[in-house]
Design a protein around this motif. Structure first.
Motif, PDB file in Angstrom:
ATOM      1  N   PRO A 127       0.807  -1.227   0.000  1.00 57.43           N
ATOM      2  CA  PRO A 127       0.000   0.000   0.000  1.00 57.43           C
ATOM      3  C   PRO A 127       0.839   1.275   0.000  1.00 57.43           C
ATOM      4  N   LEU A 128       2.134   1.173   0.269  1.00 61.01           N
ATOM      5  CA  LEU A 128       2.995   2.349   0.255  1.00 61.01           C
ATOM      6  C   LEU A 128       3.547   2.533  -1.156  1.00 61.01           C
ATOM      7  N   SER A 129       3.130   3.581  -1.843  1.00 61.35           N
ATOM      8  CA  SER A 129       3.587   3.855  -3.201  1.00 61.35           C
ATOM      9  C   SER A 129       4.345   5.173  -3.207  1.00 61.35           C
ATOM     10  N   HIS A 130       5.666   5.094  -3.349  1.00 59.67           N
ATOM     11  CA  HIS A 130       6.541   6.273  -3.272  1.00 59.67           C
ATOM     12  C   HIS A 130       6.254   7.057  -1.993  1.00 59.67           C
ATOM     13  N   ALA A 131       6.032   6.343  -0.913  1.00 61.25           N
ATOM     14  CA  ALA A 131       5.760   6.988   0.368  1.00 61.25           C
ATOM     15  C   ALA A 131       6.988   7.767   0.820  1.00 61.25           C
ATOM     16  N   ALA A 132       6.777   9.003   1.236  1.00 62.19           N
ATOM     17  CA  ALA A 132       7.876   9.866   1.657  1.00 62.19           C
ATOM     18  C   ALA A 132       8.181   9.648   3.133  1.00 62.19           C
ATOM     19  N   PHE A 133       9.455   9.364   3.424  1.00 66.25           N
ATOM     20  CA  PHE A 133       9.908   9.185   4.789  1.00 66.25           C
ATOM     21  C   PHE A 133      10.836  10.341   5.151  1.00 66.25           C
ATOM     22  N   ALA A 134      10.615  10.911   6.315  1.00 64.34           N
ATOM     23  CA  ALA A 134      11.457  11.984   6.827  1.00 64.34           C
ATOM     24  C   ALA A 134      12.378  11.418   7.897  1.00 64.34           C
ATOM     25  N   PRO A 135      13.486  12.102   8.196  1.00 64.51           N
ATOM     26  CA  PRO A 135      14.324  11.657   9.316  1.00 64.51           C
ATOM     27  C   PRO A 135      13.481  11.532  10.582  1.00 64.51           C
TER      28      PRO A 135
END
Length: 199
Positions: free
Chosen positions: A94-102
């Protein structure tokens, strides 16, 4: 396990790194982004018990992928937690190019196909736990968790353990259980699982 560092981006060196991860270890393909001559990768793993291990290190910009074919033969029945010091994008289920931050935490099955894009150099911290130690706590192949006091404590504890170096078997096993309990609470365990973890 100690992964080979790649201080130079020589094609033969990159092929060696890719072979190590793709064919011998994590069933992952790694490709540098940008100038391959400046590619660097230095990742290390420290098992605490048969069910829990720690890892981390540094890497320059790269893409890591596990194709469906590699996933089919991965044979790693465990859950991976990862934090990266720089923003990255992750695709799995379900995560499509999900943006992760520090400070965000990636939690993913280690036998699932994925793509992870790290556009800049940074440091990585990981923890893997056998799936059997986390019954019914992961509802899909991957998820992102933002700020979490339990996970901050877990990664802080894990970093301290890695700085400590080798532990005897009894202490390592106890530390592994502590990490599993913190993870269960961080994932929202309830009932008997939560009560046992809080002990």
């Amino acid at each position: 396990m100690d992964a080979p560092a790649s201080p130079l981006g020589h094609p033969a060196r990159i092929d060696q790194v890719r072979a190590y991860y793709a064919r011998q270890n994590m069933a992952v393909d790694i490709d540098p982004l940008g100038d391959a001559r400046s590619f660097q990768l230095d990742l290390r793993s420290t098992p605490l018990s048969a069910r829990v291990g720690l890892g981390g290190g540094s890497a320059t910009a790269h893409v890591a992928r596990r194709s469906p074919a590699l996933a089919a033969r991965a044979g790693i029945d465990a859950v991976l937690l990862a934090r990266f010091s720089q923003p990255f994008a992750y695709t799995c289920g379900p995560l499509s190019h999900a943006a992760f931050a520090p400070g965000d935490t990636l939690i993913a099955l280690m036998d699932a196909a994925f793509e992870c894009i790290h556009p800049s150099a940074g440091t990585l911290q990981t923890l893997w736990v056998q799936r059997a130690a986390l019954p019914a706590l992961l509802g899909g192949p991957a998820l992102r968790i933002g700020a979490s006091a339990h996970l901050d404590l877990l990664f802080g504890y894990a970093a301290h353990l890695q700085r400590q170096g080798a532990l005897d078997a009894a202490l390592a096993g106890q530390a592994a259980q502590h990490l599993t309990d913190l993870l269960a609470l961080g994932l929202g365990a309830r009932g008997d699982t939560a009560a046992q973890a809080r002990l």
